[in-house]
Design an enzyme around this catalytic site. Structure first.
Site, short mmCIF file in Angstrom:
data_model
loop_
_atom_site.label_atom_id
_atom_site.label_comp_id
_atom_site.label_asym_id
_atom_site.label_seq_id
_atom_site.Cartn_x
_atom_site.Cartn_y
_atom_site.Cartn_z
N GLU A 253 0.84 -1.20 0.00
CA GLU A 253 0.00 0.00 0.00
C GLU A 253 0.87 1.24 0.00
OE1 GLU A 253 -4.24 -1.03 2.14
OE2 GLU A 253 -2.76 0.11 3.27
N CYS A 254 0.63 2.13 -0.95
CA CYS A 254 1.29 3.44 -1.01
C CYS A 254 2.81 3.28 -0.98
CB CYS A 254 0.77 4.36 0.09
SG CYS A 254 1.02 6.12 -0.26
N GLY A 255 3.48 3.55 0.16
CA GLY A 255 4.92 3.39 0.23
C GLY A 255 5.35 1.98 -0.11
#
Length: 438
Positions: free
Chosen positions: A328-330
């Site tokens: 997720e994201c990073g």
């Protein structure tokens, strides 16, 4: 003692809600009150400060992403055994997206749903009697959202305090305290907001200073009496996101920190085992786990270290050859081929997906998202809808050649297109999942 609750609200971000909330949590805890914190909206940072201050786990509640039954369940779970629950509003008290049925994402939704009064924090710097006009507007804007009292913040002097207090009390709202202007009470910030509690080298000393200030500035006995006894119907976990596996290898260090407390606690409560590992320490996921989860965080601040973490990268590749990996994201950024840091230096990432991202070429992406999963995976089956959000400054500089993880719409249902990538058992996206959709 009966469990009581109050919401800390304000006209806007930057009014001092977080400092007041953290200080109150510690001040009440020092008095022997069993106090718990809750943050409204999608916020990874403040629950960590709440936990440090109160000595108990924090929680997020989001009226847009979570169905009312899930909100009730999680709230009652957080309130169980507590004397006082303090709920900190995100942004302004009524700020959310224009949707029906009081599911805007605002703290005002929770005030209506739970019947909890609001302690209004007013930053009175640059004004005096005008503060009463603002308080009057809050008191009458929505009859279903009750203002319990006002705390003045950043007053310049006792004279300033008197002018504001008298004007507000004349409209029928009690003023239960006044915090004088003090730059030392500010918390440090970075591009996604506050520096995390775990990164603050003197976090406990800072929280103690905040508690000292709130104790001398706010009448805690009156505030406790204003908090409403909790009378909320039981809820349901039907809309909670199920564990992605029985044994979950979870990346957990300074680069990977953004996993919502309610997800972690729910996964453990239903029997899943979380096995943490640190990519920054060049650790690989435990190969006996069923799934590997790379949450969001600040990989752009540690890109060089991650690029050199040969054991982590090789171990993750071995894991991904047989079992699901989701970022997720990073975590999604680290699953790509390359990450350009703020200085314009490009670092090789894991290459399990084919995209590239940059933190040097920034563009803020912020908002609620509805994600329709494209293929069966650890977050659900194809066609299922998740609610969550995006909040990042990094951007995709090369979209790669992978199939999308999901089709994304905004909080009002406007289609935004494909999101993220999927290659075999590996998937990822900038999308942060909070709960199942309707």
């Amino acid at each position: 003692m009966t469990t009581r609750a109050i919401i800390i609200g304000a006209p806007r971000s930057g009014s001092g809600k977080t400092s007041v909330t953290i200080g109150l949590l510690r001040a009440f805890a020092r008095r022997g009150v069993n106090v718990r914190g809750i943050k409204t909206g999608p916020d990874y940072i403040d629950p960590g400060f709440h936990a440090f201050a109160a000595g108990s786990a924090g929680l997020n509640l989001d009226s847009w992403a979570m169905q009312p039954d899930l909100l009730r369940y999680l709230f009652l779970e957080q309130a169980a055994g507590a004397d006082l629950v303090i709920i900190e509003s995100a942004m302004g008290l009524f700020d959310g997206i224009p949707v029906a049925e009081h599911r805007s994402g605002s703290a005002a939704d929770l005030a209506r749903l739970f019947g909890i009064p609001v302690l209004l924090v007013l930053d009175v710097s640059g004004q005096s009697q005008t503060a009463a006009a603002i308080a009057h507007g809050f008191a009458h804007y929505d009859p279903a959202v009750r203002m319990g009292a006002v705390v003045l913040n950043r007053a310049g002097s006792e004279r300033h305090r008197t002018l504001c207090s008298e004007a507000i009390e004349n409209i029928g709202l009690p003023v239960v305290g006044c915090v004088l202007r003090d730059p030392s009470l500010f918390l440090p910030e970075r591009h996604l907001g506050l520096v995390q509690a775990s990164e603050h080298s003197e976090i406990d000393a800072h929280i103690e200073r905040l508690a000292d200030t709130m104790e001398k500035s706010i009448d805690l006995d009156v505030l406790l009496s204003l908090a409403t006894p909790v009378e909320v119907p039981s809820g349901s976990l039907e809309a909670a996101i199920a564990p992605p596996g029985q044994r979950i290898a979870l990346a957990e260090d300074a680069a990977f920190t953004f996993l919502y407390p309610h997800l972690k606690s729910h996964w453990r409560a239903v029997g899943a085992e979380i096995v943490p590992f640190s990519p920054l320490a060049d650790q690989a996921p435990d190969e006996t786990c069923d799934v590997c989860w790379l949450p969001g965080g600040y990989p752009e601040l540690h890109a060089g270290t991650l690029a050199d973490a040969a054991n982590f990268k090789a171990g993750l590749a071995r894991f991904a050859a047989k079992k699901p990996v989701h970022g997720e994201c990073g975590g999604y950024m680290v699953l790509g081929e390359a990450l350009e840091d703020a200085d314009g230096v490009t670092h090789a990432m894991t290459g399990l997906l084919s995209h590239a991202t940059s933190f040097a070429k920034r563009k803020m992406n912020l908002g609620y998202r509805q994600a329709t999963i494209t293929v069966d995976g650890p977050l659900g089956k194809a066609g299922e809808v998740l609610r969550g959000h995006e909040f990042h400054y990094a951007r995709v500089t090369d979209p790669g050649r992978d199939e999308p993880f999901a089709e994304i719409a905004d909080g009002q249902g406007r289609v935004l297109g494909p999101s993220g990538g999927r290659r075999g058992p590996v998937s990822g996206s900038f999308f942060h999942a909070i709960a199942k959709g309707t």
